[in-house]
Scaffold this motif. Structure first.
Motif, PDB file in Angstrom:
ATOM      1  N   SER A  10      42.287  46.835  51.344  1.00  0.00           N
ATOM      2  CA  SER A  10      43.255  47.418  50.261  1.00  0.00           C
ATOM      3  C   SER A  10      43.543  46.561  49.108  1.00  0.00           C
ATOM      4  CB  SER A  10      44.641  47.660  50.817  1.00  0.00           C
ATOM      5  OG  SER A  10      45.270  46.655  51.448  1.00  0.00           O
ATOM      6  N   SER A  60      34.795  50.028  50.220  1.00  0.00           N
ATOM      7  CA  SER A  60      35.466  50.857  51.331  1.00  0.00           C
ATOM      8  C   SER A  60      34.788  51.204  52.452  1.00  0.00           C
ATOM      9  CB  SER A  60      35.966  52.163  50.692  1.00  0.00           C
ATOM     10  OG  SER A  60      36.864  52.059  49.502  1.00  0.00           O
ATOM     11  N   ASN A  92      39.187  49.282  43.890  1.00  0.00           N
ATOM     12  CA  ASN A  92      39.156  48.305  45.113  1.00  0.00           C
ATOM     13  C   ASN A  92      38.167  46.937  44.802  1.00  0.00           C
ATOM     14  OD1 ASN A  92      40.909  49.751  46.779  1.00  0.00           O
ATOM     15  ND2 ASN A  92      39.122  50.996  47.400  1.00  0.00           N
ATOM     16  N   SER A 138      43.029  44.898  57.033  1.00  0.00           N
ATOM     17  CA  SER A 138      43.681  46.114  56.583  1.00  0.00           C
ATOM     18  C   SER A 138      44.055  45.633  54.947  1.00  0.00           C
ATOM     19  CB  SER A 138      44.650  46.345  57.061  1.00  0.00           C
ATOM     20  OG  SER A 138      45.756  45.603  57.592  1.00  0.00           O
TER      21      SER A 138
END
Length: 189
Positions: free
Chosen positions: A103, A156, A152, A99
């Motif tokens: 991110s 994703s 990012n 996670s």
């Protein structure tokens, strides 16, 4: 009557918990009731004879260096498997939660002579982490996605999708050994 029915979405429904969560909750409750007893707020320790369930952990499965390097040298049949392999390879080197890895933003990276310096706040613990990134393969992976995912660093991908696609990556890499995992508090092979 107590507890009062709310009638809404928060009914008095007990959600199932894993053995590990239940064990931790019981240990915390035991510590609290013991403190109350020691502080003379309770006449006795009601949890004294309660034994929490034993926590279950699967034996960790570790990739060899050859297997790890095979992740990024395999020619995959689907384009999205390349991204999954890159993400997993980077996670192996950086040692952060998936996670947190997904991110990460470009502002978390500072270019340095030997690669990058990564600074970020862990999502779960809120601890600040600073890591040097000097592995050339990880640097190549990071540079590969520069400018392709907005802010990012990595593409994703939902973690559930990532888990499923990792199985496909493992198959295409020729990894055939069994992997243990927990399902409904039972270790499954």
């Amino acid at each position: 009557k107590y507890p009062k029915e709310t009638g809404g979405r928060h009914k008095n429904k007990v959600e199932p918990r894993s053995i590990n969560t239940t064990s931790k909750m019981i240990k915390n409750l035991k510590a609290f009731t013991r403190w109350l007893w020691e502080d003379e707020r309770l006449p006795r320790d009601p949890m004294k004879h309660i034994i929490p369930p034993t926590q279950q952990y699967a034996t960790p499965i570790v990739l060899s260096k050859v297997e790890r390097d095979k992740l990024i040298s395999t020619n995959y049949s689907e384009d999205d498997l390349f991204a999954v392999a890159d993400i997993f390879y980077a996670q192996c080197w950086l040692g952060c939660r998936i996670s947190d890895l997904l991110s990460l933003k470009w502002h978390n990276l500072t270019p340095q002579a030997s690669g990058y310096r990564l600074c970020y706040k862990e999502g779960k613990t809120k601890n600040e982490r600073t890591l040097p990134i000097t592995n050339h393969k990880v640097i190549d992976i990071i540079n590969k996605y520069k400018g392709t995912n907005g802010d990012n660093i990595f593409p994703s991908i939902a973690s559930a999708t990532l888990d499923l696609k990792l199985k496909d990556v493992a198959k295409e890499c020729g990894f055939s050994r069994e992997v243990d995992y927990l399902e409904n508090d039972v270790i499954v092979k």
